[in-house]
Motif scaffolding. Structure first.
Motif, PDB file in Angstrom:
ATOM      1  N   UNK A  28      11.724   9.081 -10.726  1.00 36.83           N
ATOM      2  CA  UNK A  28      10.601   9.119  -9.794  1.00 36.83           C
ATOM      3  C   UNK A  28      10.003   7.728  -9.674  1.00 36.83           C
ATOM      4  N   UNK A  29       9.449   7.381  -8.510  1.00 42.49           N
ATOM      5  CA  UNK A  29       8.628   6.163  -8.444  1.00 42.49           C
ATOM      6  C   UNK A  29       7.368   6.352  -9.299  1.00 42.49           C
ATOM      7  N   UNK A  30       6.677   5.252  -9.576  1.00 41.29           N
ATOM      8  CA  UNK A  30       5.364   5.325 -10.205  1.00 41.29           C
ATOM      9  C   UNK A  30       4.325   4.886  -9.176  1.00 41.29           C
ATOM     10  N   UNK A  31       3.084   5.260  -9.416  1.00 42.07           N
ATOM     11  CA  UNK A  31       2.018   5.041  -8.440  1.00 42.07           C
ATOM     12  C   UNK A  31       0.778   4.505  -9.149  1.00 42.07           C
TER      13      UNK A  31
ATOM     14  N   UNK B 129       0.859  -1.177   0.000  1.00 41.35           N
ATOM     15  CA  UNK B 129       0.000   0.000   0.000  1.00 41.35           C
ATOM     16  C   UNK B 129       0.904   1.238   0.000  1.00 41.35           C
ATOM     17  N   UNK B 130       0.764   2.060  -1.038  1.00 45.74           N
ATOM     18  CA  UNK B 130       1.635   3.205  -1.205  1.00 45.74           C
ATOM     19  C   UNK B 130       0.828   4.501  -1.204  1.00 45.74           C
ATOM     20  N   UNK B 131       1.255   5.520  -0.431  1.00 45.40           N
ATOM     21  CA  UNK B 131       0.591   6.816  -0.482  1.00 45.40           C
ATOM     22  C   UNK B 131       1.089   7.636  -1.674  1.00 45.40           C
ATOM     23  N   UNK B 132       0.186   8.364  -2.302  1.00 46.86           N
ATOM     24  CA  UNK B 132       0.581   9.282  -3.366  1.00 46.86           C
ATOM     25  C   UNK B 132       1.372  10.436  -2.761  1.00 46.86           C
ATOM     26  N   UNK B 133       2.299  11.042  -3.525  1.00 49.98           N
ATOM     27  CA  UNK B 133       3.287  11.938  -2.915  1.00 49.98           C
ATOM     28  C   UNK B 133       2.746  13.274  -2.418  1.00 49.98           C
ATOM     29  N   UNK B 134       1.659  13.774  -2.963  1.00 47.53           N
ATOM     30  CA  UNK B 134       1.137  15.074  -2.546  1.00 47.53           C
ATOM     31  C   UNK B 134      -0.186  14.953  -1.801  1.00 47.53           C
TER      32      UNK B 134
ATOM     33  N   UNK C 240      -2.977   8.651  -8.769  1.00 46.37           N
ATOM     34  CA  UNK C 240      -2.445  10.014  -8.717  1.00 46.37           C
ATOM     35  C   UNK C 240      -3.577  11.006  -8.950  1.00 46.37           C
ATOM     36  N   UNK C 241      -3.783  11.916  -8.017  1.00 46.01           N
ATOM     37  CA  UNK C 241      -4.666  13.057  -8.222  1.00 46.01           C
ATOM     38  C   UNK C 241      -3.874  14.155  -8.945  1.00 46.01           C
ATOM     39  N   UNK C 242      -4.541  15.242  -9.305  1.00 42.46           N
ATOM     40  CA  UNK C 242      -3.856  16.271 -10.093  1.00 42.46           C
ATOM     41  C   UNK C 242      -2.633  16.839  -9.374  1.00 42.46           C
ATOM     42  N   UNK C 243      -2.773  17.059  -8.057  1.00 48.31           N
ATOM     43  CA  UNK C 243      -1.627  17.596  -7.327  1.00 48.31           C
ATOM     44  C   UNK C 243      -0.474  16.585  -7.268  1.00 48.31           C
ATOM     45  N   UNK C 244      -0.825  15.288  -7.315  1.00 50.80           N
ATOM     46  CA  UNK C 244       0.207  14.256  -7.345  1.00 50.80           C
ATOM     47  C   UNK C 244       0.922  14.237  -8.696  1.00 50.80           C
ATOM     48  N   UNK C 245       0.146  14.351  -9.786  1.00 47.12           N
ATOM     49  CA  UNK C 245       0.754  14.387 -11.123  1.00 47.12           C
ATOM     50  C   UNK C 245       1.737  15.554 -11.237  1.00 47.12           C
TER      51      UNK C 245
ATOM     52  N   UNK D  84       9.178  16.606  -9.890  1.00 47.55           N
ATOM     53  CA  UNK D  84      10.266  15.888  -9.219  1.00 47.55           C
ATOM     54  C   UNK D  84      11.099  15.097 -10.219  1.00 47.55           C
ATOM     55  N   UNK D  85      10.441  14.457 -11.175  1.00 48.26           N
ATOM     56  CA  UNK D  85      11.154  13.661 -12.172  1.00 48.26           C
ATOM     57  C   UNK D  85      12.016  14.536 -13.073  1.00 48.26           C
ATOM     58  N   UNK D  86      11.486  15.687 -13.502  1.00 52.84           N
ATOM     59  CA  UNK D  86      12.255  16.567 -14.383  1.00 52.84           C
ATOM     60  C   UNK D  86      13.405  17.241 -13.644  1.00 52.84           C
ATOM     61  N   UNK D  87      13.305  17.301 -12.327  1.00 48.81           N
ATOM     62  CA  UNK D  87      14.422  17.829 -11.535  1.00 48.81           C
ATOM     63  C   UNK D  87      15.484  16.762 -11.284  1.00 48.81           C
ATOM     64  N   UNK D  88      15.190  15.511 -11.671  1.00 47.71           N
ATOM     65  CA  UNK D  88      16.107  14.401 -11.415  1.00 47.71           C
ATOM     66  C   UNK D  88      16.211  13.505 -12.651  1.00 47.71           C
ATOM     67  N   UNK D  89      16.700  14.038 -13.791  1.00 51.51           N
ATOM     68  CA  UNK D  89      16.778  13.236 -15.017  1.00 51.51           C
ATOM     69  C   UNK D  89      17.812  12.112 -14.866  1.00 51.51           C
TER      70      UNK D  89
END
Length: 257
Positions: A188-191, A104-109, A194-199, A205-210
């Motif tokens: 980034x992990x995948x989930x 069970x994983x929580x969405x990031x936002x 994802x709600x809009x704030x999570x997307x 986060x992913x574009x800041x960590x290519x």
């Protein structure tokens, strides 16, 4: 009744592995948060066969599985592989158990919780060198291409990358540890949810960590290298490219001193 399998072979060549594949049965595995988790296993079992014998006794593989309690821990799994070897009167025995493992994983936002499944494998090999148990996980992550990001005025191409990590250890290692190490290796992990704030969070986060696929496999290998109980590992990252008609991959395998 006549034992046809024990009769002489027409072609006197030894067989390295003979057995059964894809037999399904209930399985119980250790769960770091809840103690135990029930899932379903798909099992392959095999032994070696000397050149003088025509065939093996396939029913004995099923008998060995039926004598197993379905608990996937070191002691019980070793006992299963030993049972396969002894029932088939073989020198070597091999058992591979594949199963989905759920977290069970929580969405990031938003913190919305959803279930992720991970393809896991445990392999047991019993040979003249002794018993060896290998664990494996398959974990999806997101990657953003550093080159595309650097040369494009807007955006960059991104894709899902699968990390396949296997290891052997001198003590207990949680499946969750391997999954966490793999998820941290990409952009980034995948989930599952994802709600809009999570997307927004995941994309930024992913574009800041290519990460190139080379970066991903090195990141995962570094985490496996630093783990105090892991003695051997093999890790592969396979990127399902979004702008190419092929996949990119990289792999590292190492026996730790």
């Amino acid at each position: 009744m006549k034992d046809v399998q024990a009769s002489p072979s027409d072609v006197s060549i030894a067989i390295n592995r003979v057995g059964i594949k894809s037999l399904r049965l209930p399985l119980t595995v250790k769960d770091r948060e809840h103690g135990r988790q029930s899932t379903v296993a798909e099992v392959d079992l095999a032994v070696d066969l000397p050149a003088q014998f025509k065939g093996t006794h396939m029913s004995r593989f099923v008998e060995a599985l039926e004598s197993w309690n379905g608990e996937l821990d070191f002691r019980e799994f070793k006992h299963l592989v030993e049972g396969v070897r002894d029932r088939l009167d073989a020198r070597n025995a091999h058992v591979t158990v594949r199963f989905p493992y759920f977290l069970r994983r929580p969405s990031p936002a938003s913190g919305a919780v959803s279930t992720m499944d991970y393809a896991c494998t445990v392999q047991g090999d019993l040979t003249g060198e002794g018993f060896r148990m290998t664990m494996g996980v398959e974990v999806p992550v997101m990657t953003v291409c550093p080159c595309s990001l650097a040369i494009s005025a807007q955006g960059a191409h991104s894709q899902r990358t699968v990390i396949r990590a296997r290891c052997r250890s001198k003590g207990f290692v949680w499946l969750e540890e391997l999954i966490d190490m793999a998820e941290a290796a990409g952009s980034s992990p995948v989930y599952a949810l994802l709600k809009r704030e999570d997307e927004k969070h995941v994309t930024e986060a992913a574009f800041a960590n290519p990460c190139f696929v080379e970066d991903v496999v090195r990141n995962a290998a570094k985490a496996l290298e630093d783990h105090p109980r892991i003695t051997w590992y093999a890790v592969e990252a396979e990127s399902f490219e979004s702008i190419h008609n092929h996949c990119a991959f990289a792999g590292i395998e190492r026996e730790k001193s």
